[in-house]
Design a protein around this motif. Structure first.
Motif, PDB file in Angstrom:
ATOM      1  N   ASP A 289      -3.956   6.583   6.284  1.00 13.70           N
ATOM      2  CA  ASP A 289      -3.223   6.616   5.020  1.00 13.70           C
ATOM      3  C   ASP A 289      -1.911   7.377   5.161  1.00 13.70           C
ATOM      4  OD1 ASP A 289      -5.185   5.480   2.841  1.00 13.70           O
ATOM      5  OD2 ASP A 289      -6.391   6.779   4.133  1.00 13.70           O
ATOM      6  N   LEU A 290      -1.925   8.467   5.902  1.00 11.71           N
ATOM      7  CA  LEU A 290      -0.719   9.259   6.082  1.00 11.71           C
ATOM      8  C   LEU A 290       0.306   8.485   6.902  1.00 11.71           C
ATOM      9  CD1 LEU A 290      -2.459  12.674   6.806  1.00 11.71           C
ATOM     10  CD2 LEU A 290      -1.647  11.768   4.605  1.00 11.71           C
ATOM     11  N   ASP A 291      -0.162   7.758   7.900  1.00 13.97           N
ATOM     12  CA  ASP A 291       0.714   6.928   8.716  1.00 13.97           C
ATOM     13  C   ASP A 291       1.339   5.813   7.874  1.00 13.97           C
ATOM     14  OD1 ASP A 291       1.841   5.932  11.212  1.00 13.97           O
ATOM     15  OD2 ASP A 291       0.335   4.346  11.100  1.00 13.97           O
ATOM     16  N   TYR A 292       0.521   5.125   7.091  1.00 17.16           N
ATOM     17  CA  TYR A 292       1.015   4.038   6.248  1.00 17.16           C
ATOM     18  C   TYR A 292       1.922   4.579   5.144  1.00 17.16           C
ATOM     19  CZ  TYR A 292      -1.935   0.286   8.152  1.00 17.16           C
ATOM     20  OH  TYR A 292      -2.501  -0.668   8.961  1.00 17.16           O
ATOM     21  N   LEU A 293       1.616   5.751   4.637  1.00 17.08           N
ATOM     22  CA  LEU A 293       2.422   6.329   3.572  1.00 17.08           C
ATOM     23  C   LEU A 293       3.850   6.573   4.058  1.00 17.08           C
ATOM     24  CD1 LEU A 293       2.263   7.213   0.654  1.00 17.08           C
ATOM     25  CD2 LEU A 293       1.407   9.438   1.425  1.00 17.08           C
ATOM     26  N   ALA A 294       3.993   7.107   5.258  1.00 23.29           N
ATOM     27  CA  ALA A 294       5.323   7.337   5.821  1.00 23.29           C
ATOM     28  C   ALA A 294       6.033   6.015   6.077  1.00 23.29           C
ATOM     29  CB  ALA A 294       5.203   8.135   7.120  1.00 23.29           C
ATOM     30  N   SER A 295       5.296   5.028   6.554  1.00 26.85           N
ATOM     31  CA  SER A 295       5.903   3.728   6.860  1.00 26.85           C
ATOM     32  C   SER A 295       6.285   2.968   5.606  1.00 26.85           C
ATOM     33  CB  SER A 295       4.931   2.872   7.694  1.00 26.85           C
ATOM     34  OG  SER A 295       4.693   3.436   8.955  1.00 26.85           O
ATOM     35  N   ILE A 296       5.315   2.772   4.719  1.00 30.70           N
ATOM     36  CA  ILE A 296       5.533   1.904   3.570  1.00 30.70           C
ATOM     37  C   ILE A 296       6.507   2.511   2.575  1.00 30.70           C
ATOM     38  CG2 ILE A 296       4.397   0.842   1.575  1.00 30.70           C
ATOM     39  CD1 ILE A 296       2.051   0.183   3.354  1.00 30.70           C
ATOM     40  N   SER A 297       6.505   3.824   2.420  1.00 28.78           N
ATOM     41  CA  SER A 297       7.501   4.438   1.537  1.00 28.78           C
ATOM     42  C   SER A 297       8.906   4.113   2.035  1.00 28.78           C
ATOM     43  CB  SER A 297       7.293   5.951   1.461  1.00 28.78           C
ATOM     44  OG  SER A 297       7.472   6.577   2.723  1.00 28.78           O
ATOM     45  N   SER A 298       9.062   3.949   3.339  1.00 32.76           N
ATOM     46  CA  SER A 298      10.370   3.631   3.916  1.00 32.76           C
ATOM     47  C   SER A 298      10.847   2.240   3.533  1.00 32.76           C
ATOM     48  CB  SER A 298      10.310   3.757   5.447  1.00 32.76           C
ATOM     49  OG  SER A 298       9.912   5.056   5.823  1.00 32.76           O
ATOM     50  N   PHE A 299       9.917   1.377   3.150  1.00 28.23           N
ATOM     51  CA  PHE A 299      10.304   0.039   2.695  1.00 28.23           C
ATOM     52  C   PHE A 299      11.204   0.132   1.460  1.00 28.23           C
ATOM     53  CE2 PHE A 299       6.607  -2.743   4.503  1.00 28.23           C
ATOM     54  CZ  PHE A 299       6.682  -2.081   5.715  1.00 28.23           C
ATOM     55  N   GLU A 300      11.127   1.254   0.736  1.00 27.10           N
ATOM     56  CA  GLU A 300      11.967   1.446  -0.438  1.00 27.10           C
ATOM     57  C   GLU A 300      13.450   1.439  -0.077  1.00 27.10           C
ATOM     58  OE1 GLU A 300      10.997   4.837  -2.761  1.00 27.10           O
ATOM     59  OE2 GLU A 300       8.866   4.333  -2.972  1.00 27.10           O
ATOM     60  N   ALA A 301      13.776   1.730   1.176  1.00 29.59           N
ATOM     61  CA  ALA A 301      15.171   1.724   1.612  1.00 29.59           C
ATOM     62  C   ALA A 301      15.686   0.307   1.818  1.00 29.59           C
ATOM     63  CB  ALA A 301      15.313   2.520   2.911  1.00 29.59           C
ATOM     64  N   SER A 302      14.794  -0.663   1.805  1.00 27.61           N
ATOM     65  CA  SER A 302      15.155  -2.055   2.050  1.00 27.61           C
ATOM     66  C   SER A 302      14.943  -2.889   0.797  1.00 27.61           C
ATOM     67  CB  SER A 302      14.305  -2.614   3.200  1.00 27.61           C
ATOM     68  OG  SER A 302      12.950  -2.771   2.793  1.00 27.61           O
ATOM     69  N   ASP A 303      15.093  -4.203   0.944  1.00 20.81           N
ATOM     70  CA  ASP A 303      14.883  -5.109  -0.188  1.00 20.81           C
ATOM     71  C   ASP A 303      13.471  -5.679  -0.217  1.00 20.81           C
ATOM     72  OD1 ASP A 303      15.064  -6.670   2.067  1.00 20.81           O
ATOM     73  OD2 ASP A 303      16.407  -8.170   1.189  1.00 20.81           O
ATOM     74  N   VAL A 304      12.565  -5.096   0.553  1.00 20.50           N
ATOM     75  CA  VAL A 304      11.182  -5.574   0.600  1.00 20.50           C
ATOM     76  C   VAL A 304      10.412  -4.992  -0.585  1.00 20.50           C
ATOM     77  CG1 VAL A 304       9.033  -5.605   1.900  1.00 20.50           C
ATOM     78  CG2 VAL A 304      11.222  -5.821   3.105  1.00 20.50           C
ATOM     79  N   ASN A 305       9.933  -5.850  -1.465  1.00 22.21           N
ATOM     80  CA  ASN A 305       9.210  -5.405  -2.661  1.00 22.21           C
ATOM     81  C   ASN A 305       7.707  -5.403  -2.390  1.00 22.21           C
ATOM     82  OD1 ASN A 305       8.283  -4.789  -5.198  1.00 22.21           O
ATOM     83  ND2 ASN A 305       8.699  -6.807  -6.060  1.00 22.21           N
ATOM     84  N   PHE A 306       7.208  -4.294  -1.871  1.00 22.32           N
ATOM     85  CA  PHE A 306       5.784  -4.196  -1.554  1.00 22.32           C
ATOM     86  C   PHE A 306       4.947  -3.903  -2.788  1.00 22.32           C
ATOM     87  CE2 PHE A 306       7.655  -0.030  -1.075  1.00 22.32           C
ATOM     88  CZ  PHE A 306       6.749   0.832  -1.666  1.00 22.32           C
TER      89      PHE A 306
END
Length: 216
Positions: free
Chosen positions: A158-175
């Motif tokens: 979860d901690l690994d995914y949290l760091a990764s997926i939060s970074s998607f906010e810098a892009s146009d990827v709407n997760f």
């Protein structure tokens, strides 16, 4: 001697290590690496990590790099008896599986899509974006019926995914359009110890860097 972490605040892999350290209640000696000036290529750093990447961890003379190797090392050494990295082989295999899926598929596909835009001025590649969306759909399915990535307990996955997926906010990827991912994301942010300091601050730095580079 303590534990030294050579890092860059905006880096998603570095933030995964920071989140893990906070969850384990570890104090790290943070050593900022100026990669723009080539600090990571100096002989003294290459002795620690010939791959010259961050994050790099040095614990009592023992050097480890690659973020997933670092967080599993920390959990193995300092998290005995805690659910962050379960000792049961079947439960641990699920955590390992999730870590490998992230580095090999989800985060890999996102970086392959977004980083050429940020660092190379490339146009958005629709085919690569579709591969990111495909991986997000897989994750959304994986999260069905789970509070966290592998079950009802927060783990280093979860901690690994949290760091990764939060970074998607810098892009146009709407997760956040994926319901299970959105639910998990909000739960993980509120559950991870020291989230604001360990991840949110670095995420702001990443967003600002991406905005600056993509304006050029």
């Amino acid at each position: 001697m303590g534990i030294d972490l050579y890092y860059v605040p905006g880096s998603p892999p570095c933030r995964a290590v920071l989140l893990t350290a906070r969850a384990l209640n570890l104090n790290l000696n943070l050593k900022l690496v100026d990669m723009n000036s080539g600090e990571h290529l100096k002989p003294e750093f290459l002795k620690l990590n010939p791959q010259h990447t961050v994050p790099t961890l040095v614990d009592d003379g023992h050097s480890v790099w690659e973020s997933r190797a670092i967080i599993t090392y920390l959990a193995n050494k300092y998290g005995k008896g805690k659910p962050l990295y379960p000792e049961d082989p079947k439960e641990r295999s699920q955590v390992d599986q999730a870590l490998y899926f992230n580095i090999g598929t989800l985060y890999h596909r996102w970086a392959d899509y977004f980083f050429p835009q940020v660092f190379g001025g490339a146009p958005a590649d629709k085919a690569k974006l579709e591969k990111v969306e495909e991986a997000l759909k897989m994750l959304d399915t994986m999260l069905e019926g789970h509070k966290f990535i592998t079950g009802n307990n927060m783990t280093i996955a979860d901690l690994d995914y949290l760091a990764s997926i939060s970074s998607f906010e810098a892009s146009d990827v709407n997760f956040l359009k994926y319901p299970n991912i959105k639910r998990w994301y909000e739960t993980a942010k509120s559950s991870a110890p020291g989230y604001e300091e360990a991840n949110a601050a670095g995420l702001v730095a990443l967003k600002e860097l991406c905005k600056t580079l993509m304006k050029k």
